[in-house]
Enzyme design. Structure first.
Site, short mmCIF file in Angstrom:
data_model
loop_
_atom_site.label_atom_id
_atom_site.label_comp_id
_atom_site.label_asym_id
_atom_site.label_seq_id
_atom_site.Cartn_x
_atom_site.Cartn_y
_atom_site.Cartn_z
N ASP A 230 42.43 17.23 40.43
CA ASP A 230 41.17 17.87 40.42
C ASP A 230 40.80 17.88 39.44
OD1 ASP A 230 39.76 20.08 41.66
OD2 ASP A 230 41.09 21.16 41.35
N CYS B 98 42.36 42.79 33.59
CA CYS B 98 43.04 43.52 32.65
C CYS B 98 44.14 42.28 33.19
CB CYS B 98 43.16 44.46 32.16
SG CYS B 98 44.55 44.82 31.67
#
Ligand SMILES: [Zn+2]
Lengths: 239, 415
Positions: B339, B204
């Site tokens: 990446d 959250c």
């Protein structure tokens, strides 16, 4: 091995899985199965209790908030400490490497680590982003490390750990050394699915976990091609 | 418009035209850049007097922008940045090029939302989703959500159309609980377009507790944050509007994800007063979006191009692709992110059972991933070689950003 099958725990994929960290669990499991070893991979979320009797624990990379939270929960849980005391293998990557140490910085705050590795991490002036390569500690008998790093941390090693590698490209801990290991604990800044580019390192973890001195070879055509292609790219960037 | 802005706008248009004539792309970035050099407030001046929608998120914003522009088009002329140039230079150029229009629908790179909100004072902002993307330089997902939230709190008058299925978006669109009660909370219209990717929202953003999921519902186990009831939803091959009326959506674009994008587009258009019943037929006029979904025939192969640039969009691409030979192409150049770790966040197993070819700068990263995933594949050195390796008929191509551009360029050369 603790039971009839090799048990691999992927620690907190809900928190520490920002950079394809699942890859390490998949690669270890596959390489074990290719050797005829039965494997069980457990994904343990941060609201669950960590088992203390698995053979290999994988602690992956994550953002600052989840890293701090992950460390808190691992300290409160205590199972990883018990597992290490019983000789389990731990492989920490990036944020997961830092949190195995004494302390690290997240969101500008110094956070307590698990004190499993004698390392402390703080913030560097710049973020280290790019190819990471290094010659691995000769005692481990591995070919050079190949990876990609993406971190803002700098890590300082205490006397009871050894650097994993001497940096030949990139930053790692501090531009000179990269990663750390002690006993069957090993951490690296080579982030995400670090074992994809380092199959020999994956096999080292499997040998540590099983006590086997040698593992039958497997077909490494593609990882080998990837390694040489990356080595050439690093060399070309330097030229 | 002040004189300086007029000059800047005209120079911007000329530069874009010159750039196009010189064969350097569509010129939308260079034109905007020159215009902003002459008048830094050019975007604000060009935006003034138009009713504007901004569309932002990690995935689907180019397509949703095209669909929303088509829907708002019911009311009149719409300016839009249809080539995916989604930073302020692109917006400036798009508005300058369009001349005076009553409406504008602009795709906005998620990192620039705060800045573009400030400059354009839009009528409505659509927030699609936030997920991991370009890991080597993009902001972390939670930080992105924080920036959105801070920007929206400064623009309480803007109407928000937001994705109820993405906890990060819901949190960003909802003001902090302890915020100043003299300020009205933003007016949010929630849509549900279905979301396959959940890996960036287990924690959250408000309180750090675990987010639980059950079916389409999700809720935080530590605070009141939970999925709001959406007013716009996808049902079968159509969209349910807030009145409960169902509208069949016949798109030329593949996949369930695009029905979701259509729902979002209709919700955005409704904020301008467009009735979905009037707009829905216009959505089928969108055939390809900046080359995406485009079908090209070559040597008897019917080639379809799908762009997938991060794990969430790969899942959607697998859903769109027919069961046919499939070419995957991966680069890791600057616009893609350097990446390739995210390849391990994608489960490629849906590709088992079909002929898979791989190519691109980083084909070996993909090879290792597919090998671990037990997906058999064949490595090819070029797009031409891929075409020769498959039988006549459908060839699906899924590629990330620059790999996609490379393949488009190769197809343009031969067609
Ligand atoms: Zn919460």
């Amino acid at each position: 091995m603790s039971t009839e099958s090799l048990r691999i725990v992927w620690v907190y994929p809900d928190l520490l899985s920002t950079y394809g960290d699942r890859g390490n669990a998949l690669i270890l499991a596959r390489r074990a199965r290719q050797r005829g070893l039965p494997v069980e991979v457990l994904e343990v979320r941060s609201d669950q209790r960590l088992p203390a009797t698995a053979d290999i624990y994988l602690v992956g990379g994550g953002e600052d908030g989840p890293q701090a939270l992950g460390a808190q929960r691992l300290i409160a849980d205590g199972s990883l400490h018990r597992a290490v005391a019983q000789g389990s293998v731990v492989f920490g990557v990036c944020a997961g490497y830092q949190l195995l140490g004494n302390s690290f910085f997240a969101k500008g705050t110094k956070c307590a680590g698990l004190e499993l590795l004698d390392i402390t991490s703080d913030r560097g002036e710049t973020r280290a982003v790019g190819e990471l390569a290094g010659d691995i500690d000769a005692r481990l008998g591995l070919p050079p490390l190949s990876g990609f790093e993406n971190h803002g941390g700098r890590t300082h090693l205490g006397p009871s750990v050894s650097p994993l590698a001497r940096v030949t490209a990139g930053v790692g801990n501090d531009g000179a050394s990269e990663g750390a290991w002690r006993g069957k604990l090993l951490g690296t800044y080579s982030h995400g699915p670090a074992l994809a580019r380092n199959p020999a390192l994956a096999d080292l973890l499997l040998r540590w976990a099983t006590g086997m001195h040698q593992l039958p070879p497997v077909d490494d055509t593609w990882p080998d091609r990837l390694r040489s292609e990356r080595r050439a790219a690093v060399a070309a960037a330097r030229a | 418009m002040p004189l300086r802005a007029k000059v800047a706008s005209s120079v911007s248009r000329t530069a874009a035209a010159l750039s196009r004539a010189a064969g350097r792309g569509d010129g939308s970035v260079i034109g905007g850049w020159i215009g902003l050099k002459i008048d830094p407030d050019l975007l604000a001046h060009l935006a003034a007097g138009r009713a504007i929608a901004l569309i932002s998120g990690t995935n689907g914003k180019t397509t949703t922008t095209r669909l929303a522009a088509a829907a708002v088009g019911v009311l009149g002329k719409v300016a839009t940045n249809s080539f995916g140039a989604n930073m302020p230079t692109g917006h400036t150029s798009a508005l300058a090029k369009a001349g005076s229009t009553p409406y504008a629908v602009l795709e906005v790179d998620e990192h620039y939302l705060a800045q573009v909100l400030e400059a354009t004072e839009p009528h409505v902002v659509a927030l699609l989703n936030l997920s991991r993307d370009q890991l080597d330089r993009a902001k972390e997902v939670a930080m992105m959500a924080q920036l959105w939230r801070a920007a929206l709190v400064r623009h309480q008058d803007v109407r928000v159309v937001a994705n109820a299925d993405d906890p990060m978006v819901v949190w960003a669109a909802t003001p902090p609980p302890n915020h100043d009660h003299r300020i009205n909370p933003p007016q949010v219209t929630w849509f549900s377009a279905g979301q396959r990717w959940h890996e960036d929202s287990w924690v959250c953003p408000e309180c750090g507790s675990t987010i639980q999921r059950s079916g389409e519902q999700w809720w935080c186990t530590g605070c009141p944050l939970r999925r709001p009831d959406p007013q716009w939803t996808v049902e079968d091959d159509g969209v349910l509007d807030p009145t409960g009326a169902w509208h069949k959506v016949a798109l030329q674009l593949p996949g369930k994800v695009n029905v979701g994008n259509a729902a979002t587009a209709l919700a955005v258009a409704a904020e301008f007063g467009v009735r979905p019943v009037d707009a829905v037929s216009r959505l089928s006029s969108v055939t390809s979006v900046a080359g995406r979904y485009a079908q090209v025939e070559k040597d008897g192969r019917l080639i379809r191009l799908l762009l997938a640039k991060n794990p969430a969009s790969w899942l959607e691409a697998f859903d769109m692709a027919d069961l046919a030979p499939t070419l995957l192409s991966i680069n890791a150049r600057d616009p893609d992110g350097l990446d390739t770790s995210w390849l391990f966040d994608v489960d490629f197993s849906p590709l088992r059972g079909r002929q898979v070819l791989i190519t691109g700068d980083r084909a070996y990263d993909l090879a290792v991933r597919l090998d671990v995933n037990d997906v058999p594949f064949q490595h090819v050195r070029s797009f031409d070689e891929a075409i020769r390796a498959v039988p006549p008929g459908r060839l699906e191509v899924i590629a990330n950003y620059t790999a996609f551009q490379d393949i488009r360029a190769e197809l343009d050369r031969v067609n």
